[in-house]
Design a protein around this motif. Structure first.
Motif, mmCIF file in Angstrom:
data_model
loop_
_atom_site.group_PDB
_atom_site.id
_atom_site.type_symbol
_atom_site.label_atom_id
_atom_site.label_comp_id
_atom_site.label_asym_id
_atom_site.label_seq_id
_atom_site.Cartn_x
_atom_site.Cartn_y
_atom_site.Cartn_z
ATOM 1 N N ASP A 1 50.297 46.828 64.874
ATOM 2 C CA ASP A 1 51.639 46.964 64.314
ATOM 3 C C ASP A 1 51.741 48.259 63.521
ATOM 4 O O ASP A 1 50.880 48.548 62.687
ATOM 5 N N VAL A 2 52.810 49.022 63.756
ATOM 6 C CA VAL A 2 53.162 50.154 62.911
ATOM 7 C C VAL A 2 54.471 49.749 62.235
ATOM 8 O O VAL A 2 55.513 49.666 62.876
ATOM 9 N N SER A 3 54.386 49.437 60.935
ATOM 10 C CA SER A 3 55.564 48.940 60.218
ATOM 11 C C SER A 3 56.346 50.050 59.536
ATOM 12 O O SER A 3 57.486 49.853 59.141
ATOM 13 N N SER A 4 55.733 51.215 59.365
ATOM 14 C CA SER A 4 56.407 52.375 58.781
ATOM 15 C C SER A 4 55.965 53.592 59.587
ATOM 16 O O SER A 4 54.774 53.893 59.670
ATOM 17 N N ALA A 5 56.942 54.275 60.197
ATOM 18 C CA ALA A 5 56.634 55.368 61.122
ATOM 19 C C ALA A 5 55.993 56.551 60.414
ATOM 20 O O ALA A 5 56.253 56.818 59.247
ATOM 21 N N GLN B 1 58.239 56.400 65.051
ATOM 22 C CA GLN B 1 58.749 55.108 65.527
ATOM 23 C C GLN B 1 57.908 53.971 64.978
ATOM 24 O O GLN B 1 56.698 54.091 64.846
ATOM 25 N N VAL B 2 58.579 52.885 64.663
ATOM 26 C CA VAL B 2 57.870 51.645 64.352
ATOM 27 C C VAL B 2 57.643 50.944 65.678
ATOM 28 O O VAL B 2 58.416 51.111 66.603
ATOM 29 N N HIS C 1 54.978 47.855 68.122
ATOM 30 C CA HIS C 1 54.008 46.769 68.223
ATOM 31 C C HIS C 1 53.360 46.818 69.604
ATOM 32 O O HIS C 1 54.039 47.050 70.599
ATOM 33 N N ALA D 1 51.432 56.938 58.995
ATOM 34 C CA ALA D 1 52.103 55.683 59.371
ATOM 35 C C ALA D 1 51.400 54.499 58.714
ATOM 36 O O ALA D 1 50.218 54.570 58.369
#
Length: 193
Positions: free
Chosen positions: A101-105, A135-136, A138, A168
């Motif tokens: 998961d990338v929750s903050s780009a 980009q955020v 998953h 990120a």
């Protein structure tokens, strides 16, 4: 009117006889042989115990098959935000998938790579995924119908390398069994979190 009812009755009986002829033998055969075990190399019949259980015997000298059945709902064996490694220890272990998961780009792409071997940054890449810059996102990846098995031994395990130069917010979880982590059902994990 009476003749019409007569012919309808005969047509209904004929349809029933035809359906019985077509469906009867397969249903009767299924009822008499509910389960049939076959092998490529033998015509032996499986044994059933007095308690109505299938009797099995496995010998390493006669069998070339190794099967590992995991409990349903894999265990999270590693949860991290950066580089990490896990060793098998004294017992065989396996991994079945990863979730990233990338929750903050960030300003650059985020790449997560899983490698064979417990030495950080070394070993064959067995999975790699990249999320684009700015980009955020998953990624949910399973390793097909097969898990990746790690027998015990020196440098046996896996390592995860995260390339994240753009700042990120990254979180990943590796799923499987073993690696010194006690099994916990998915239901119990959800109750805790």
């Amino acid at each position: 009117m009476r003749a019409l009812k007569y012919w309808k009755g005969i047509a209904l009986v004929a349809a029933g006889v035809l359906a019985g002829f077509l469906l009867g033998p397969p249903i009767a055969q299924a009822a008499t042989t509910l389960v049939q075990l076959k092998s490529c190399c033998s015509s032996n019949t499986a044994l059933v115990t007095a308690n109505h259980r299938l009797s099995t015997f496995m010998s390493a000298s006669t069998s070339s098959v190794f099967a590992l059945t995991e409990p349903s709902g894999e265990t999270t064996i590693l949860s991290a935000t950066g580089n990490a490694a896990k060793s098998t220890g004294r017992f065989a272990s396996d991994i079945v998938g990863i979730s990233v998961d990338v929750s903050s780009a960030g300003t650059t792409p985020v790449t997560v790579a899983v490698r064979k071997g417990s030495q950080q940054g070394l070993g064959q890449i067995i999975w790699q995924g990249t999320l684009p810059a700015n980009q955020v996102g998953h990624i949910d990846a399973t390793f097909g119908t097969q898990s990746i098995l790690f027998p015990p031994g020196t440098n046996s395990g896996f390592n995860v390398n995260v390339t994240n130069t753009g700042g990120a917010a990254v979180q990943y979880e590796v799923y499987g069994g073993g690696f010194g982590v006690a099994f916990q059902s998915l239901r119990a994990q959800r109750a805790q979190g």
